[in-house]
Design a protein around this motif. Structure first.
Motif, mmCIF file in Angstrom:
data_model
loop_
_atom_site.group_PDB
_atom_site.id
_atom_site.type_symbol
_atom_site.label_atom_id
_atom_site.label_comp_id
_atom_site.label_asym_id
_atom_site.label_seq_id
_atom_site.Cartn_x
_atom_site.Cartn_y
_atom_site.Cartn_z
ATOM 1 N N ASP A 1 7.584 5.828 7.495
ATOM 2 C CA ASP A 1 6.725 5.621 6.340
ATOM 3 C C ASP A 1 7.512 4.995 5.194
ATOM 4 O OD1 ASP A 1 4.039 6.060 5.103
ATOM 5 O OD2 ASP A 1 5.242 7.254 3.708
ATOM 6 N N ALA A 2 8.758 5.404 5.027
ATOM 7 C CA ALA A 2 9.599 4.777 4.009
ATOM 8 C C ALA A 2 9.832 3.300 4.346
ATOM 9 C CB ALA A 2 10.931 5.517 3.897
ATOM 10 N N ASP A 3 10.064 2.995 5.631
ATOM 11 C CA ASP A 3 10.223 1.598 6.044
ATOM 12 C C ASP A 3 8.934 0.817 5.810
ATOM 13 O OD1 ASP A 3 12.770 2.264 6.842
ATOM 14 O OD2 ASP A 3 12.233 2.534 8.953
ATOM 15 N N ARG A 4 7.802 1.442 6.099
ATOM 16 C CA ARG A 4 6.509 0.777 5.916
ATOM 17 C C ARG A 4 6.281 0.418 4.447
ATOM 18 N NH1 ARG A 4 1.756 2.161 3.940
ATOM 19 N NH2 ARG A 4 2.566 4.241 3.443
ATOM 20 N N ARG A 5 6.536 1.369 3.561
ATOM 21 C CA ARG A 5 6.328 1.117 2.136
ATOM 22 C C ARG A 5 7.274 0.037 1.622
ATOM 23 N NH1 ARG A 5 7.984 5.355 -0.222
ATOM 24 N NH2 ARG A 5 8.150 6.907 1.430
ATOM 25 N N SER A 6 8.482 0.021 2.152
ATOM 26 C CA SER A 6 9.436 -1.017 1.751
ATOM 27 C C SER A 6 8.990 -2.396 2.241
ATOM 28 C CB SER A 6 10.829 -0.681 2.298
ATOM 29 O OG SER A 6 11.756 -1.698 1.999
ATOM 30 N N LEU A 7 8.431 -2.431 3.453
ATOM 31 C CA LEU A 7 7.994 -3.710 4.019
ATOM 32 C C LEU A 7 6.821 -4.316 3.251
ATOM 33 C CD1 LEU A 7 8.155 -3.268 7.903
ATOM 34 C CD2 LEU A 7 9.214 -5.088 6.573
ATOM 35 N N ILE A 8 5.860 -3.495 2.886
ATOM 36 C CA ILE A 8 4.639 -4.031 2.282
ATOM 37 C C ILE A 8 4.738 -4.144 0.762
ATOM 38 C CG2 ILE A 8 3.243 -3.064 4.133
ATOM 39 C CD1 ILE A 8 2.324 -0.895 2.190
ATOM 40 N N ALA A 9 5.855 -3.692 0.178
ATOM 41 C CA ALA A 9 5.952 -3.649 -1.288
ATOM 42 C C ALA A 9 5.797 -5.044 -1.900
ATOM 43 C CB ALA A 9 7.287 -3.026 -1.699
ATOM 44 N N ASP A 10 6.504 -6.042 -1.375
ATOM 45 C CA ASP A 10 6.444 -7.385 -1.962
ATOM 46 C C ASP A 10 5.048 -7.982 -1.842
ATOM 47 O OD1 ASP A 10 9.075 -7.259 -2.678
ATOM 48 O OD2 ASP A 10 9.821 -8.388 -0.953
ATOM 49 N N LEU A 11 4.422 -7.830 -0.677
ATOM 50 C CA LEU A 11 3.093 -8.401 -0.485
ATOM 51 C C LEU A 11 2.049 -7.669 -1.328
ATOM 52 C CD1 LEU A 11 3.070 -9.067 3.360
ATOM 53 C CD2 LEU A 11 3.393 -10.716 1.518
ATOM 54 N N ASP A 12 2.198 -6.350 -1.464
ATOM 55 C CA ASP A 12 1.274 -5.608 -2.324
ATOM 56 C C ASP A 12 1.399 -6.057 -3.774
ATOM 57 O OD1 ASP A 12 0.229 -4.210 -0.230
ATOM 58 O OD2 ASP A 12 1.256 -2.318 -0.669
ATOM 59 N N ALA A 13 2.646 -6.253 -4.213
ATOM 60 C CA ALA A 13 2.860 -6.721 -5.587
ATOM 61 C C ALA A 13 2.279 -8.118 -5.778
ATOM 62 C CB ALA A 13 4.356 -6.713 -5.906
ATOM 63 N N ARG A 14 2.430 -8.957 -4.757
ATOM 64 C CA ARG A 14 1.865 -10.315 -4.853
ATOM 65 C C ARG A 14 0.346 -10.245 -4.915
ATOM 66 N NH1 ARG A 14 3.827 -15.408 -6.226
ATOM 67 N NH2 ARG A 14 2.156 -16.876 -5.730
ATOM 68 N N GLY A 15 -0.255 -9.363 -4.125
ATOM 69 C CA GLY A 15 -1.704 -9.221 -4.162
ATOM 70 C C GLY A 15 -2.202 -8.727 -5.502
ATOM 71 N N GLU A 16 -1.459 -7.808 -6.120
ATOM 72 C CA GLU A 16 -1.834 -7.315 -7.442
ATOM 73 C C GLU A 16 -1.726 -8.421 -8.489
ATOM 74 O OE1 GLU A 16 -3.376 -4.837 -10.121
ATOM 75 O OE2 GLU A 16 -3.109 -4.380 -7.981
ATOM 76 N N SER A 17 -0.673 -9.236 -8.377
ATOM 77 C CA SER A 17 -0.528 -10.364 -9.307
ATOM 78 C C SER A 17 -1.658 -11.366 -9.129
ATOM 79 C CB SER A 17 0.825 -11.054 -9.081
ATOM 80 O OG SER A 17 1.898 -10.164 -9.332
ATOM 81 N N LEU A 18 -2.068 -11.587 -7.901
ATOM 82 C CA LEU A 18 -3.171 -12.502 -7.629
ATOM 83 C C LEU A 18 -4.458 -11.990 -8.257
ATOM 84 C CD1 LEU A 18 -4.547 -14.884 -6.161
ATOM 85 C CD2 LEU A 18 -4.708 -13.411 -4.139
ATOM 86 N N ARG A 19 -4.755 -10.739 -8.082
ATOM 87 C CA ARG A 19 -5.980 -10.178 -8.662
ATOM 88 C C ARG A 19 -5.960 -10.250 -10.189
ATOM 89 N NH1 ARG A 19 -5.268 -6.850 -4.082
ATOM 90 N NH2 ARG A 19 -3.870 -5.446 -5.212
ATOM 91 N N SER A 20 -4.792 -9.998 -10.776
ATOM 92 C CA SER A 20 -4.684 -10.076 -12.240
ATOM 93 C C SER A 20 -4.880 -11.501 -12.727
ATOM 94 C CB SER A 20 -3.321 -9.546 -12.693
ATOM 95 O OG SER A 20 -3.150 -8.194 -12.344
ATOM 96 N N ALA A 21 -4.272 -12.471 -12.013
ATOM 97 C CA ALA A 21 -4.384 -13.868 -12.424
ATOM 98 C C ALA A 21 -5.819 -14.364 -12.325
ATOM 99 C CB ALA A 21 -3.460 -14.734 -11.571
ATOM 100 N N VAL A 22 -6.516 -13.985 -11.266
ATOM 101 C CA VAL A 22 -7.908 -14.418 -11.093
ATOM 102 C C VAL A 22 -8.803 -13.729 -12.121
ATOM 103 C CG1 VAL A 22 -9.864 -14.461 -9.500
ATOM 104 C CG2 VAL A 22 -7.558 -14.940 -8.660
ATOM 105 N N THR A 23 -8.530 -12.477 -12.415
ATOM 106 C CA THR A 23 -9.336 -11.759 -13.410
ATOM 107 C C THR A 23 -9.202 -12.400 -14.782
ATOM 108 O OG1 THR A 23 -9.090 -9.680 -12.192
ATOM 109 C CG2 THR A 23 -9.694 -9.523 -14.519
ATOM 110 N N LEU A 24 -7.995 -12.894 -15.103
ATOM 111 C CA LEU A 24 -7.778 -13.525 -16.404
ATOM 112 C C LEU A 24 -8.523 -14.850 -16.547
ATOM 113 C CD1 LEU A 24 -3.967 -12.810 -16.970
ATOM 114 C CD2 LEU A 24 -5.916 -11.763 -18.129
#
Length: 307
Positions: free
Chosen positions: A148-171
């Protein structure tokens, strides 16, 4: 009655504490850790309540891009974007998709994903094997936490990118659009409903038991809830010990004891003695008891009545 009130107080305080933590930013209550690391016979069912529990879809490039596209389309529809805004949103999506292509093609990323999937397959094979030995299950449970620690480390960058995408589109939405439509609320997942039902279910059961309102039904609901908690990490031979347990247990733990107490309360009309149930249903209960006594008296032999 004291037992009913005590258990009700326990439920009520637990529920209110979860509701309060949910209102605080960054401290939202979630049952995910308890569901994710279940070890009992219902573990597959509990883990299945978590969307993409092993992040298989998040670590698939096509599925990841599809989820991003769905987010962009949802935001655009929510704010009623015009064509120019939709075009800009698509450009933001394209940048994120290009980022994902680079991320998935990275050599180190490929190796980490391959290792994660291989180790996950080994753990799942042991969990699904009914003949697995106790030490194998204990190692699999410990390995799942490491994974689970490996999983969270793997998806962290893509999750952050997805959050940035949602914020940019919302703006991209104008102040008028944001004011009229309000914030975008993502669709509720199964886990969201589990969290809500856990928090408010505890509050409702606690209030009903304390006040003696529908007390048999509330006690039965509490027994079902506690039974699920017990079966998620039961202290049975051959299963890994619950790391969150207070104390040491073998077969019987406090959840099982409280569940049995709730089952007993479901069979005893304490709310009809002292509680709101006495006000709502007390007259009906007394009439029923009186009718039964009269029926028993009439059924007695005449010789018995004369004596």
């Amino acid at each position: 009655m004291l037992l009913r009130i005590a258990i009700g107080w326990h439920f009520l305080y637990e529920g209110l504490e979860k509701v309060e933590t949910t209102r605080k930013a960054g401290k939202a209550f979630t049952a995910e850790p308890y569901l994710r690391f279940s070890t009992g016979p219902l573990a597959p069912v509990f883990r299945g309540l978590i969307p993409d529990v092993n992040s298989i879809h998040k670590l698939n490039p096509d599925d990841r891009k599809a989820s991003w596209k769905a987010d962009v389309d949802r935001i655009a529809s929510h704010y009623h974007f015009d064509q120019a805004q939709r075009d800009k949103a698509q450009l933001e999506l394209k940048d994120s998709e290009d980022y994902a292509d680079i991320w998935f093609e990275d050599h180190e990323t490929k190796e980490n994903r391959r290792k994660y999937f291989v180790e996950l397959g080994k753990v799942q094979a042991i969990e699904q094997n009914p003949n697995a030995l106790s030490y194998e299950r204990e190692r699999a449970a410990a390995k799942r936490k490491d994974l689970d620690a490996d999983r969270r480390s793997l998806i962290a960058d893509l999750d952050a990118r997805g959050e940035s995408l949602r914020s940019a589109v919302t703006l991209l939405a104008t102040p008028e659009q944001q004011k009229s439509a309000g914030p975008v609320v993502p669709p509720r997942t199964t886990l969201d409903w589990v969290n809500l039902s856990t928090m408010w279910g505890l509050v409702i059961m606690g209030v009903c038991l304390i006040l003696g309102l529908f007390s048999p039904l509330a006690a039965l609901a509490g027994a079902v809830f506690l039974g699920q908690i017990y079966l998620s990490m039961p202290p049975w031979p051959g299963l890994p010990a619950n790391p969150m347990a207070e104390g040491h247990y073998f077969i019987v733990n406090k959840n099982l004891i409280e569940m049995l107490a709730c089952l007993a309360l479901a069979c005893i009309p304490t709310g009809s003695w002292i509680g709101i149930d006495a006000l709502l249903f007390g007259g009906r209960r007394r009439r029923r008891e009186l009718a039964r006594e009269l029926a028993e008296a009439e059924s007695e032999p005449a010789s018995a009545r004369s004596r």
